[in-house]
Scaffold this motif. Structure first.
Motif, PDB file in Angstrom:
ATOM      1  N   GLY A 109      -0.886 -18.949  35.475  1.00  0.00           N
ATOM      2  CA  GLY A 109      -0.482 -17.571  35.528  1.00  0.00           C
ATOM      3  C   GLY A 109      -0.638 -16.960  36.881  1.00  0.00           C
ATOM      4  O   GLY A 109      -0.212 -15.853  37.116  1.00  0.00           O
TER       5      GLY A 109
ATOM      6  N   LEU B  75       0.850 -12.344  39.940  1.00  0.00           N
ATOM      7  CA  LEU B  75       1.193 -13.161  38.774  1.00  0.00           C
ATOM      8  C   LEU B  75       2.465 -13.966  39.036  1.00  0.00           C
ATOM      9  O   LEU B  75       3.272 -13.600  39.890  1.00  0.00           O
ATOM     10  CB  LEU B  75       1.431 -12.245  37.563  1.00  0.00           C
ATOM     11  CG  LEU B  75       0.253 -11.380  37.120  1.00  0.00           C
ATOM     12  CD1 LEU B  75       0.701 -10.375  36.061  1.00  0.00           C
ATOM     13  CD2 LEU B  75      -0.881 -12.237  36.574  1.00  0.00           C
TER      14      LEU B  75
ATOM     15  N   ASN C 100       5.212 -13.581  34.269  1.00  0.00           N
ATOM     16  CA  ASN C 100       4.071 -12.786  33.800  1.00  0.00           C
ATOM     17  C   ASN C 100       4.062 -11.386  34.416  1.00  0.00           C
ATOM     18  O   ASN C 100       3.648 -10.423  33.776  1.00  0.00           O
ATOM     19  CB  ASN C 100       2.760 -13.514  34.108  1.00  0.00           C
ATOM     20  CG  ASN C 100       2.513 -14.663  33.142  1.00  0.00           C
ATOM     21  OD1 ASN C 100       3.080 -14.686  32.048  1.00  0.00           O
ATOM     22  ND2 ASN C 100       1.699 -15.628  33.531  1.00  0.00           N
TER      23      ASN C 100
ATOM     24  N   TYR D  68       3.945  -8.016  32.362  1.00  0.00           N
ATOM     25  CA  TYR D  68       2.882  -7.040  32.635  1.00  0.00           C
ATOM     26  C   TYR D  68       3.472  -5.638  32.815  1.00  0.00           C
ATOM     27  O   TYR D  68       2.969  -4.654  32.271  1.00  0.00           O
ATOM     28  CB  TYR D  68       2.107  -7.475  33.887  1.00  0.00           C
ATOM     29  CG  TYR D  68       1.020  -6.510  34.311  1.00  0.00           C
ATOM     30  CD1 TYR D  68      -0.019  -6.171  33.449  1.00  0.00           C
ATOM     31  CD2 TYR D  68       1.020  -5.940  35.591  1.00  0.00           C
ATOM     32  CE1 TYR D  68      -1.021  -5.286  33.828  1.00  0.00           C
ATOM     33  CE2 TYR D  68       0.021  -5.064  35.984  1.00  0.00           C
ATOM     34  CZ  TYR D  68      -0.992  -4.730  35.103  1.00  0.00           C
ATOM     35  OH  TYR D  68      -1.986  -3.863  35.478  1.00  0.00           O
TER      36      TYR D  68
ATOM     37  N   HIS E  55       3.927 -15.279  24.282  1.00  0.00           N
ATOM     38  CA  HIS E  55       4.434 -16.308  25.206  1.00  0.00           C
ATOM     39  C   HIS E  55       3.776 -17.629  24.830  1.00  0.00           C
ATOM     40  O   HIS E  55       2.624 -17.634  24.388  1.00  0.00           O
ATOM     41  CB  HIS E  55       4.018 -15.996  26.652  1.00  0.00           C
ATOM     42  CG  HIS E  55       4.790 -14.879  27.299  1.00  0.00           C
ATOM     43  ND1 HIS E  55       4.593 -14.536  28.621  1.00  0.00           N
ATOM     44  CD2 HIS E  55       5.757 -14.049  26.838  1.00  0.00           C
ATOM     45  CE1 HIS E  55       5.399 -13.528  28.936  1.00  0.00           C
ATOM     46  NE2 HIS E  55       6.113 -13.210  27.869  1.00  0.00           N
TER      47      HIS E  55
ATOM     48  N   LYS F  82      -1.096 -16.484  29.939  1.00  0.00           N
ATOM     49  CA  LYS F  82      -1.214 -15.117  29.384  1.00  0.00           C
ATOM     50  C   LYS F  82      -2.523 -14.450  29.774  1.00  0.00           C
ATOM     51  O   LYS F  82      -2.568 -13.251  29.986  1.00  0.00           O
ATOM     52  CB  LYS F  82      -1.127 -15.163  27.850  1.00  0.00           C
ATOM     53  CG  LYS F  82       0.222 -15.588  27.320  1.00  0.00           C
ATOM     54  CD  LYS F  82       0.272 -15.510  25.807  1.00  0.00           C
ATOM     55  CE  LYS F  82      -0.548 -16.555  25.105  1.00  0.00           C
ATOM     56  NZ  LYS F  82      -0.090 -17.935  25.302  1.00  0.00           N
TER      57      LYS F  82
ATOM     58  N   ILE G 133      -2.553 -12.111  32.662  1.00  0.00           N
ATOM     59  CA  ILE G 133      -1.985 -10.764  32.469  1.00  0.00           C
ATOM     60  C   ILE G 133      -3.128  -9.812  32.087  1.00  0.00           C
ATOM     61  O   ILE G 133      -3.206  -8.682  32.580  1.00  0.00           O
ATOM     62  CB  ILE G 133      -0.878 -10.777  31.386  1.00  0.00           C
ATOM     63  CG1 ILE G 133       0.259 -11.727  31.809  1.00  0.00           C
ATOM     64  CG2 ILE G 133      -0.349  -9.373  31.139  1.00  0.00           C
ATOM     65  CD1 ILE G 133       1.343 -11.932  30.759  1.00  0.00           C
TER      66      ILE G 133
END
Length: 439
Positions: free
Chosen positions: A1, A16, A20, A24, A41, A47, A50
């Protein structure tokens, strides 16, 4: 990520991946309107970053981060430390769903947060855990609620959709596994089916053939039965199959159905890999193994390039765990649950992982879940995403390679099954005609 920011001063300090970053932004927009939002996701797309980005951008908020296990917490903390070694997230408090449940039962769940993150939020519907979840929400009626999961559906629970129940259907971002394959966010695996799942079924067919009264018909069925047995034994010749696919593979996670089978599999591993490598290191984690964590750490840290490293596990590592450098997953746990299937598949797929992961399915999960469905989903993703992207930059459906060593055996077994059923006195003439047409 997370993406490296060498040479660029980032205002936020935590950049990110583009997919992502987009999610976000949508999450913030949705929270500003509704205070409830979730992101769905696939496993391995980052994830957790995020959520860390949210905590980083809102340092004054008290954030309660709930997850199913301390394993997941440790894993996430290790991954953020690698990216932000000198930053401390003082505004995050961690709690497992289990702990929240116990505290709710004792009546001491007095916890205050501005934002609650529900990690792997499909679990929040579990009958025992939901009490803790409801308790946390009651204590914090004005908090933002953020959900992260690879799926919102509880398949084992008549398909309840937790994104509706917990987030009123507010999904800030949704991506399917096949979308991520087509967009090149996750690597596309090679999926190999092999193994011994068909053996009990074959014995049953053998017994039924032996009961045939007509010697001529018995001989005819036996000839086909012997062909089926040869075919099945080729599919179950695991040393030959591993030899064919395991070149260059070092780290492998083996999903086992229970502790008894895990112990049996551990004994078989040296023979399975005898044609690949005589040097096999095995590590074991399961809930009843108190040394699980040291075994798990041992596997993660084992960098002996001359060995194959296997992590055998039961009911652990299904989600939220990403071990760097896992090259393959072996499924020896049967499941008809899409959630568990995709979680196991996901262990070999990570946004920063190996180029082409390998999945070896020894128990026909392939049939139970319906791999054709995944192939069709990939074609559908490709068609839809071709409208919004340059098709030349997309990964075509043909990249998903399925190699089915059990196909012939399965086909022969189904044929024999039909022919035996045709002799059955229990069938009506119409049913026999339908079966006969199907041959």
């Amino acid at each position: 990520g997370y993406m490296s920011t060498k040479g660029i001063e980032m205002p936020s300090g935590l950049e990110l991946y583009p997919h992502n970053e987009k999610a976000y932004r949508k999450l913030l927009d949705m929270l500003s309107e509704t205070r409830r939002a979730c992101i769905i996701h696939p496993t391995g797309t980052g994830k957790a970053f995020i959520a860390y980005r949210y905590a980083f951008d809102h340092p004054k908020e008290r954030i309660l981060w709930m997850s199913p296990s301390t394993y997941i917490e440790q894993e996430q903390e290790a991954s953020i430390r690698r990216e932000l070694p000198n930053y401390e997230f003082k505004n995050i408090e961690r709690m497992t769903y289990q702990t929240a449940m116990h505290r709710a039962q004792k009546g001491n769940l007095d916890i205050h947060a501005d934002t609650v993150i529900f990690d792997e939020f499909h679990h929040t519907g579990a009958p025992q855990w939901s009490r803790g979840v409801e308790g946390v929400i009651e204590c914090n009626p004005d908090a933002n609620l953020i959900g992260l999961s690879a799926t919102s559906i509880r398949y084992s629970d008549s398909g309840r959709d937790m994104s509706d129940e917990l987030f009123d259907g507010h999904i800030a971002s949704y991506m399917s596994l096949t979308d991520c394959w087509v967009l090149g966010i996750l690597p596309v695996p090679t999926y190999v089916t092999a193994g011994y799942s068909i053996n009990g079924y074959i014995e049953d067919l053998g017994e039924r053939i032996a009961k045939e009264e007509s010697a001529g018909r018995r001989a005819e069925l036996l000839a086909d039965f012997n062909e089926l047995r040869d075919c099945a034994s080729r599919a179950a010749n695991l040393p030959a199959i591993f030899q064919k696919y395991f070149e260059g593979i070092e780290k492998v996670i083996v999903f086992c159905p229970n502790v008894f089978e895990l112990n049996e599999i551990e004994k078989m591993c040296p023979r399975w890999f005898s044609r690949v490598n005589g040097n096999v290191h095995t590590y074991v984690v399961h809930s009843s193994n108190p040394f699980g964590t040291s075994e798990y750490d041992g596997f993660k840290e084992d960098d002996d390039e001359t060995a194959i490293k296997l992590l055998l596990c039961v009911n652990q590592l299904n989600e939220g765990v990403h071990i760097k450098g896992v090259d393959a997953v072996i499924m020896v746990r049967r499941t008809s649950s899409p959630t568990i299937f995709y979680q196991q598949l996901g262990r070999a797929l990570t946004a920063a992982g190996n180029f082409e992961p390998l999945v070896i399915d020894l128990v026909d999960n392939f049939e139970m879940i319906g791999i054709e469905q995944i192939v069709n989903m990939m074609s559908e993703s490709y068609a839809r995403l071709s409208d919004e992207n340059d098709p030349k930059e997309l990964i075509p459906p043909s990249a998903f390679k399925v190699i089915d060593h059990e196909k012939d055996a399965r086909h022969l077994a189904k044929n024999l099954e039909r022919r035996l059923a045709l002799r059955s006195e229990k069938l009506t003439i119409d049913e026999k005609i339908a079966l006969w047409k199907g041959l």
